[in-house]
Write an enzyme that holds these catalytic residues in place. Structure first.
Site, PDB file in Angstrom:
ATOM      1  N   GLU A 187       9.980 -38.188 -19.518  1.00  0.00           N
ATOM      2  CA  GLU A 187       8.792 -37.975 -18.706  1.00  0.00           C
ATOM      3  C   GLU A 187       7.762 -37.239 -19.541  1.00  0.00           C
ATOM      4  O   GLU A 187       8.122 -36.348 -20.321  1.00  0.00           O
ATOM      5  CB  GLU A 187       9.171 -37.126 -17.512  1.00  0.00           C
ATOM      6  CG  GLU A 187       8.186 -37.222 -16.398  1.00  0.00           C
ATOM      7  CD  GLU A 187       8.740 -36.493 -15.202  1.00  0.00           C
ATOM      8  OE1 GLU A 187       9.438 -37.102 -14.402  1.00  0.00           O
ATOM      9  OE2 GLU A 187       8.490 -35.289 -15.144  1.00  0.00           O
TER      10      GLU A 187
ATOM     11  N   TYR B 258       6.012 -41.961 -28.201  1.00  0.00           N
ATOM     12  CA  TYR B 258       6.958 -42.765 -27.421  1.00  0.00           C
ATOM     13  C   TYR B 258       6.585 -44.251 -27.480  1.00  0.00           C
ATOM     14  O   TYR B 258       7.464 -45.110 -27.585  1.00  0.00           O
ATOM     15  CB  TYR B 258       7.001 -42.273 -25.970  1.00  0.00           C
ATOM     16  CG  TYR B 258       7.419 -40.823 -25.851  1.00  0.00           C
ATOM     17  CD1 TYR B 258       8.451 -40.303 -26.625  1.00  0.00           C
ATOM     18  CD2 TYR B 258       6.779 -39.963 -24.958  1.00  0.00           C
ATOM     19  CE1 TYR B 258       8.832 -38.973 -26.528  1.00  0.00           C
ATOM     20  CE2 TYR B 258       7.148 -38.633 -24.846  1.00  0.00           C
ATOM     21  CZ  TYR B 258       8.182 -38.148 -25.636  1.00  0.00           C
ATOM     22  OH  TYR B 258       8.552 -36.832 -25.535  1.00  0.00           O
TER      23      TYR B 258
HETATM   24  C1  COA Z   1       4.715 -35.055 -29.767  1.00  0.00           C
HETATM   25  C2  COA Z   1       5.329 -34.456 -31.032  1.00  0.00           C
HETATM   26  C3  COA Z   1       6.814 -34.153 -30.748  1.00  0.00           C
HETATM   27  C4  COA Z   1       5.235 -35.508 -32.167  1.00  0.00           C
HETATM   28  O1  COA Z   1       5.957 -35.016 -33.302  1.00  0.00           O
HETATM   29  P1  COA Z   1       5.661 -35.574 -34.797  1.00  0.00           P
HETATM   30  O2  COA Z   1       6.805 -35.178 -35.662  1.00  0.00           O
HETATM   31  O3  COA Z   1       4.301 -35.159 -35.199  1.00  0.00           O
HETATM   32  O4  COA Z   1       5.679 -37.150 -34.564  1.00  0.00           O
HETATM   33  P2  COA Z   1       5.883 -38.254 -35.717  1.00  0.00           P
HETATM   34  O5  COA Z   1       5.328 -37.753 -37.003  1.00  0.00           O
HETATM   35  O6  COA Z   1       7.306 -38.699 -35.713  1.00  0.00           O
HETATM   36  O7  COA Z   1       4.932 -39.412 -35.167  1.00  0.00           O
HETATM   37  C5  COA Z   1       5.390 -40.739 -34.955  1.00  0.00           C
HETATM   38  C6  COA Z   1       4.248 -41.575 -34.440  1.00  0.00           C
HETATM   39  O8  COA Z   1       3.804 -41.076 -33.171  1.00  0.00           O
HETATM   40  C7  COA Z   1       2.374 -41.219 -33.081  1.00  0.00           C
HETATM   41  N1  COA Z   1       1.754 -39.878 -33.047  1.00  0.00           N
HETATM   42  C8  COA Z   1       2.392 -38.686 -33.165  1.00  0.00           C
HETATM   43  N2  COA Z   1       1.502 -37.666 -33.062  1.00  0.00           N
HETATM   44  C9  COA Z   1       0.289 -38.246 -32.879  1.00  0.00           C
HETATM   45  C10 COA Z   1      -1.025 -37.723 -32.708  1.00  0.00           C
HETATM   46  N3  COA Z   1      -1.283 -36.401 -32.715  1.00  0.00           N
HETATM   47  N4  COA Z   1      -2.045 -38.593 -32.526  1.00  0.00           N
HETATM   48  C11 COA Z   1      -1.825 -39.926 -32.526  1.00  0.00           C
HETATM   49  N5  COA Z   1      -0.602 -40.483 -32.700  1.00  0.00           N
HETATM   50  C12 COA Z   1       0.456 -39.653 -32.870  1.00  0.00           C
HETATM   51  C13 COA Z   1       1.954 -41.969 -34.336  1.00  0.00           C
HETATM   52  O9  COA Z   1       2.066 -43.352 -34.041  1.00  0.00           O
HETATM   53  C14 COA Z   1       3.019 -41.536 -35.320  1.00  0.00           C
HETATM   54  O10 COA Z   1       3.174 -42.416 -36.407  1.00  0.00           O
HETATM   55  P3  COA Z   1       2.189 -42.256 -37.688  1.00  0.00           P
HETATM   56  O11 COA Z   1       2.133 -40.794 -38.048  1.00  0.00           O
HETATM   57  O12 COA Z   1       2.867 -43.097 -38.724  1.00  0.00           O
HETATM   58  O13 COA Z   1       0.852 -42.768 -37.258  1.00  0.00           O
HETATM   59  C15 COA Z   1       4.564 -33.183 -31.496  1.00  0.00           C
HETATM   60  O14 COA Z   1       3.176 -33.469 -31.500  1.00  0.00           O
HETATM   61  C16 COA Z   1       4.823 -31.964 -30.627  1.00  0.00           C
HETATM   62  O15 COA Z   1       5.782 -31.210 -30.859  1.00  0.00           O
HETATM   63  N6  COA Z   1       3.955 -31.722 -29.606  1.00  0.00           N
HETATM   64  C17 COA Z   1       4.098 -30.543 -28.742  1.00  0.00           C
HETATM   65  C18 COA Z   1       5.319 -30.655 -27.852  1.00  0.00           C
HETATM   66  C19 COA Z   1       5.262 -31.903 -26.973  1.00  0.00           C
HETATM   67  O16 COA Z   1       4.226 -32.250 -26.426  1.00  0.00           O
HETATM   68  N7  COA Z   1       6.430 -32.555 -26.819  1.00  0.00           N
HETATM   69  C20 COA Z   1       6.547 -33.755 -26.005  1.00  0.00           C
HETATM   70  C21 COA Z   1       6.699 -33.404 -24.564  1.00  0.00           C
HETATM   71  S1  COA Z   1       6.908 -34.859 -23.542  1.00  0.00           S
END
Ligand code: COA
Length: 128
Positions: free
Chosen positions: A89, A101
């Site tokens: 979610e 996701y």
């Molecule tokens: C969401 C979160 C977990 C992503 O972690 P991350 O390690 O940066 O993600 P990844 O590097 O594996 O990203 C994979 C893909 O997701 C997408 N993506 C991730 N972050 C993004 C951003 N800020 N903007 C756009 N696309 C994004 C992209 O498609 C990315 O691939 P790319 O970098 O090759 O373009 C991180 O931003 C976070 O910890 N946020 C705060 C906590 C949170 O919101 N958790 C989810 C609750 S539901």
């Protein structure tokens, strides 16, 4: 280890940090935790379904594929324990998480109106 995860969680969710004790409780309730230096994922598998409880990556380590890798590990482990679908979610306004996701193959299957302090939640799932 759980203290480190709680510290990371507070960096990722400053409005709602979870303590090490809360992570210990999740483990006691059957949740699995995968964690690295920069990130964590918590999920729970029940019979043929699994659910992501939380996932986060330290701000200075984002966009390096950490979350994608942890998600893939969780999916593989859940599948090996019998899960056929993964659910999660996400707040409708959380663009980075929704992009993560979607890039991992999840699709929206429902909404929970006003679930997060007045903000809609989107339920997503993926066949494993
Ligand atoms: C969401 C979160 C977990 C992503 O972690 P991350 O390690 O940066 O993600 P990844 O590097 O594996 O990203 C994979 C893909 O997701 C997408 N993506 C991730 N972050 C993004 C951003 N800020 N903007 C756009 N696309 C994004 C992209 O498609 C990315 O691939 P790319 O970098 O090759 O373009 C991180 O931003 C976070 O910890 N946020 C705060 C906590 C949170 O919101 N958790 C989810 C609750 S539901």
């Amino acid at each position: 280890m759980l203290n480190k995860i709680a510290t990371l969680h507070a960096l990722c969710f400053p409005r709602n940090p979870w303590s090490a004790d809360e992570f210990a409780n999740l483990k006691n309730q059957g949740c699995e935790i995968i964690a690295s230096q920069n990130g964590f994922i918590v999920y729970r598998t029940t019979i043929d379904e699994s659910e992501i409880i939380t996932i986060g990556v330290a701000p200075d380590a984002r966009r390096g594929g950490v979350a994608s890798a942890m998600l893939a590990l969780a999916e593989r482990d859940a599948k090996s324990h019998g899960a056929k679908k993964m659910f999660l979610e996400v707040e409708i306004t959380n663009a980075p998480a929704r992009a993560l996701y979607e890039s991992a193959g999840y699709t929206a299957v429902g909404t929970r109106p006003k679930y997060y302090n007045g903000i809609d939640g989107i339920i997503m799932s993926k066949d494993l």
